[in-house]
Motif scaffolding. Structure first.
Motif, PDB file in Angstrom:
ATOM      1  N   ASN A  11      32.452  36.392  45.588  1.00  0.00           N
ATOM      2  CA  ASN A  11      32.471  36.816  44.193  1.00  0.00           C
ATOM      3  C   ASN A  11      33.862  36.640  43.580  1.00  0.00           C
ATOM      4  OD1 ASN A  11      31.269  37.774  41.856  1.00  0.00           O
ATOM      5  ND2 ASN A  11      31.681  39.921  42.344  1.00  0.00           N
ATOM      6  N   THR A  12      34.541  35.564  43.950  1.00  0.00           N
ATOM      7  CA  THR A  12      35.891  35.298  43.482  1.00  0.00           C
ATOM      8  C   THR A  12      35.880  34.826  42.041  1.00  0.00           C
ATOM      9  OG1 THR A  12      36.582  34.724  45.711  1.00  0.00           O
ATOM     10  CG2 THR A  12      38.005  33.995  43.946  1.00  0.00           C
ATOM     11  N   ASN A  13      36.797  35.374  41.264  1.00  0.00           N
ATOM     12  CA  ASN A  13      36.898  35.042  39.851  1.00  0.00           C
ATOM     13  C   ASN A  13      38.326  34.621  39.526  1.00  0.00           C
ATOM     14  OD1 ASN A  13      36.243  34.936  37.055  1.00  0.00           O
ATOM     15  ND2 ASN A  13      37.125  36.969  36.809  1.00  0.00           N
ATOM     16  N   PRO A  47      39.249  27.433  54.317  1.00  0.00           N
ATOM     17  CA  PRO A  47      37.784  27.490  54.387  1.00  0.00           C
ATOM     18  C   PRO A  47      37.088  27.040  53.103  1.00  0.00           C
ATOM     19  CG  PRO A  47      38.682  29.688  54.185  1.00  0.00           C
ATOM     20  CD  PRO A  47      39.846  28.763  54.367  1.00  0.00           C
ATOM     21  N   ALA A  48      37.819  27.017  51.982  1.00  0.00           N
ATOM     22  CA  ALA A  48      37.221  26.622  50.700  1.00  0.00           C
ATOM     23  C   ALA A  48      37.622  25.211  50.288  1.00  0.00           C
ATOM     24  CB  ALA A  48      37.638  27.607  49.619  1.00  0.00           C
ATOM     25  N   ARG A  49      38.309  24.520  51.159  1.00  0.00           N
ATOM     26  CA  ARG A  49      38.771  23.150  50.883  1.00  0.00           C
ATOM     27  C   ARG A  49      39.548  23.054  49.572  1.00  0.00           C
ATOM     28  NH1 ARG A  49      33.637  19.956  53.182  1.00  0.00           N
ATOM     29  NH2 ARG A  49      34.001  20.523  55.333  1.00  0.00           N
ATOM     30  N   VAL A  50      40.449  23.990  49.387  1.00  0.00           N
ATOM     31  CA  VAL A  50      41.317  23.985  48.206  1.00  0.00           C
ATOM     32  C   VAL A  50      42.249  22.785  48.249  1.00  0.00           C
ATOM     33  CG1 VAL A  50      43.215  25.224  47.076  1.00  0.00           C
ATOM     34  CG2 VAL A  50      41.179  26.466  47.825  1.00  0.00           C
ATOM     35  N   TYR A  51      42.665  22.413  49.437  1.00  0.00           N
ATOM     36  CA  TYR A  51      43.624  21.314  49.614  1.00  0.00           C
ATOM     37  C   TYR A  51      42.897  20.077  50.097  1.00  0.00           C
ATOM     38  CZ  TYR A  51      46.581  25.404  49.540  1.00  0.00           C
ATOM     39  OH  TYR A  51      47.180  26.570  49.173  1.00  0.00           O
ATOM     40  N   CYS A  70      39.948  28.745  45.387  1.00  0.00           N
ATOM     41  CA  CYS A  70      40.597  29.636  46.353  1.00  0.00           C
ATOM     42  C   CYS A  70      39.813  30.929  46.570  1.00  0.00           C
ATOM     43  CB  CYS A  70      42.011  29.953  45.882  1.00  0.00           C
ATOM     44  SG  CYS A  70      42.958  30.950  47.034  1.00  0.00           S
ATOM     45  N   LEU A  71      39.667  31.329  47.828  1.00  0.00           N
ATOM     46  CA  LEU A  71      38.992  32.568  48.213  1.00  0.00           C
ATOM     47  C   LEU A  71      39.972  33.711  48.432  1.00  0.00           C
ATOM     48  CD1 LEU A  71      36.534  31.094  50.852  1.00  0.00           C
ATOM     49  CD2 LEU A  71      36.034  31.716  48.494  1.00  0.00           C
ATOM     50  N   TRP A  87      52.049  31.278  47.843  1.00  0.00           N
ATOM     51  CA  TRP A  87      50.834  31.962  47.400  1.00  0.00           C
ATOM     52  C   TRP A  87      51.257  33.201  46.641  1.00  0.00           C
ATOM     53  CZ3 TRP A  87      48.122  36.390  47.172  1.00  0.00           C
ATOM     54  CH2 TRP A  87      46.733  36.324  47.066  1.00  0.00           C
ATOM     55  N   THR A  88      50.851  33.316  45.384  1.00  0.00           N
ATOM     56  CA  THR A  88      51.153  34.514  44.598  1.00  0.00           C
ATOM     57  C   THR A  88      49.845  35.141  44.118  1.00  0.00           C
ATOM     58  OG1 THR A  88      51.394  33.195  42.597  1.00  0.00           O
ATOM     59  CG2 THR A  88      53.398  33.688  43.808  1.00  0.00           C
ATOM     60  N   VAL A  89      49.903  36.398  43.831  1.00  0.00           N
ATOM     61  CA  VAL A  89      48.717  37.108  43.358  1.00  0.00           C
ATOM     62  C   VAL A  89      48.344  36.566  41.983  1.00  0.00           C
ATOM     63  CG1 VAL A  89      47.789  39.366  42.735  1.00  0.00           C
ATOM     64  CG2 VAL A  89      49.387  39.154  44.645  1.00  0.00           C
ATOM     65  N   PRO A  90      47.075  36.215  41.783  1.00  0.00           N
ATOM     66  CA  PRO A  90      46.649  35.718  40.480  1.00  0.00           C
ATOM     67  C   PRO A  90      46.782  36.788  39.395  1.00  0.00           C
ATOM     68  CG  PRO A  90      45.003  35.240  42.138  1.00  0.00           C
ATOM     69  CD  PRO A  90      45.999  36.155  42.759  1.00  0.00           C
ATOM     70  N   GLU A  91      47.031  36.349  38.193  1.00  0.00           N
ATOM     71  CA  GLU A  91      47.121  37.256  37.054  1.00  0.00           C
ATOM     72  C   GLU A  91      45.732  37.635  36.562  1.00  0.00           C
ATOM     73  OE1 GLU A  91      49.335  35.287  34.027  1.00  0.00           O
ATOM     74  OE2 GLU A  91      51.193  35.315  35.184  1.00  0.00           O
ATOM     75  N   GLY A  92      45.664  38.679  35.808  1.00  0.00           N
ATOM     76  CA  GLY A  92      44.436  39.046  35.114  1.00  0.00           C
ATOM     77  C   GLY A  92      43.355  39.681  35.953  1.00  0.00           C
ATOM     78  N   GLY A  93      43.694  40.211  37.106  1.00  0.00           N
ATOM     79  CA  GLY A  93      42.698  40.901  37.932  1.00  0.00           C
ATOM     80  C   GLY A  93      41.723  39.975  38.626  1.00  0.00           C
ATOM     81  N   GLY A  94      42.032  38.691  38.737  1.00  0.00           N
ATOM     82  CA  GLY A  94      41.153  37.754  39.427  1.00  0.00           C
ATOM     83  C   GLY A  94      41.187  37.967  40.923  1.00  0.00           C
ATOM     84  N   GLY A  95      40.329  37.270  41.612  1.00  0.00           N
ATOM     85  CA  GLY A  95      40.290  37.358  43.055  1.00  0.00           C
ATOM     86  C   GLY A  95      38.918  37.761  43.543  1.00  0.00           C
ATOM     87  N   PRO A  96      38.802  38.018  44.835  1.00  0.00           N
ATOM     88  CA  PRO A  96      37.495  38.349  45.399  1.00  0.00           C
ATOM     89  C   PRO A  96      37.026  39.736  44.977  1.00  0.00           C
ATOM     90  CG  PRO A  96      39.169  38.389  47.100  1.00  0.00           C
ATOM     91  CD  PRO A  96      39.829  37.916  45.856  1.00  0.00           C
ATOM     92  N   GLY A  97      35.740  39.888  44.870  1.00  0.00           N
ATOM     93  CA  GLY A  97      35.121  41.173  44.583  1.00  0.00           C
ATOM     94  C   GLY A  97      33.959  41.337  45.546  1.00  0.00           C
ATOM     95  N   TYR A  98      34.239  41.801  46.734  1.00  0.00           N
ATOM     96  CA  TYR A  98      33.234  41.886  47.788  1.00  0.00           C
ATOM     97  C   TYR A  98      32.313  43.087  47.541  1.00  0.00           C
ATOM     98  CZ  TYR A  98      36.238  38.543  50.113  1.00  0.00           C
ATOM     99  OH  TYR A  98      36.975  37.424  50.425  1.00  0.00           O
ATOM    100  N   SER A  99      31.345  42.902  46.665  1.00  0.00           N
ATOM    101  CA  SER A  99      30.462  44.008  46.274  1.00  0.00           C
ATOM    102  C   SER A  99      29.354  44.278  47.293  1.00  0.00           C
ATOM    103  CB  SER A  99      29.844  43.713  44.914  1.00  0.00           C
ATOM    104  OG  SER A  99      29.102  42.518  44.957  1.00  0.00           O
TER     105      SER A  99
END
Length: 101
Positions: A11-13, A47-51, A70-71, A87-99
């Motif tokens: 649930n990455t945003n 694992p997400a083939r970002v590169y 990116c996961l 690697w820096t923390v994304p802005e705006g509250g993005g990232g995984p949301g493991y609900s």
């Protein structure tokens, strides 16, 4: 498991108007060191083939970063042999949301 399903289950945003959270400290390291010496590990440890290495118009392989996939597992920050990925923390509250966990 397909790469897209990994991103779906995490649930990455990512907001589209934010700066990339994955940067190279030295943009030459992937092609000068990692590709010839380690066979481009960036294309395998994520694992997400970002590169991914893609050929330019001259046929030379260049590293492309697909940060939107990116996961946020930080495997790249840990596994990169030259510690060249910032690697820096994304802005705006993005990232995984493991609900579902």
């Amino acid at each position: 498991m397909m790469i897209l399903s990994r991103k779906y289950w995490s649930n990455t945003n990512h907001e589209h108007d934010q700066p990339a959270h994955l940067q190279l400290r030295d943009p030459n390291i992937p092609e000068i060191v990692n590709l010839p010496k380690y066979a481009g590990p960036e294309s395998r440890y994520c694992p997400a083939r970002v590169y991914e290495y893609i050929a330019d118009d001259k046929g030379q392989l260049k590293l492309q970063i697909n940060a939107q996939n990116c996961l946020h597992c930080k495997a790249c920050d840990i596994k990169d042999p030259k510690q060249n990925i910032e690697w820096t923390v994304p802005e705006g509250g993005g990232g995984p949301g493991y609900s579902i966990m």
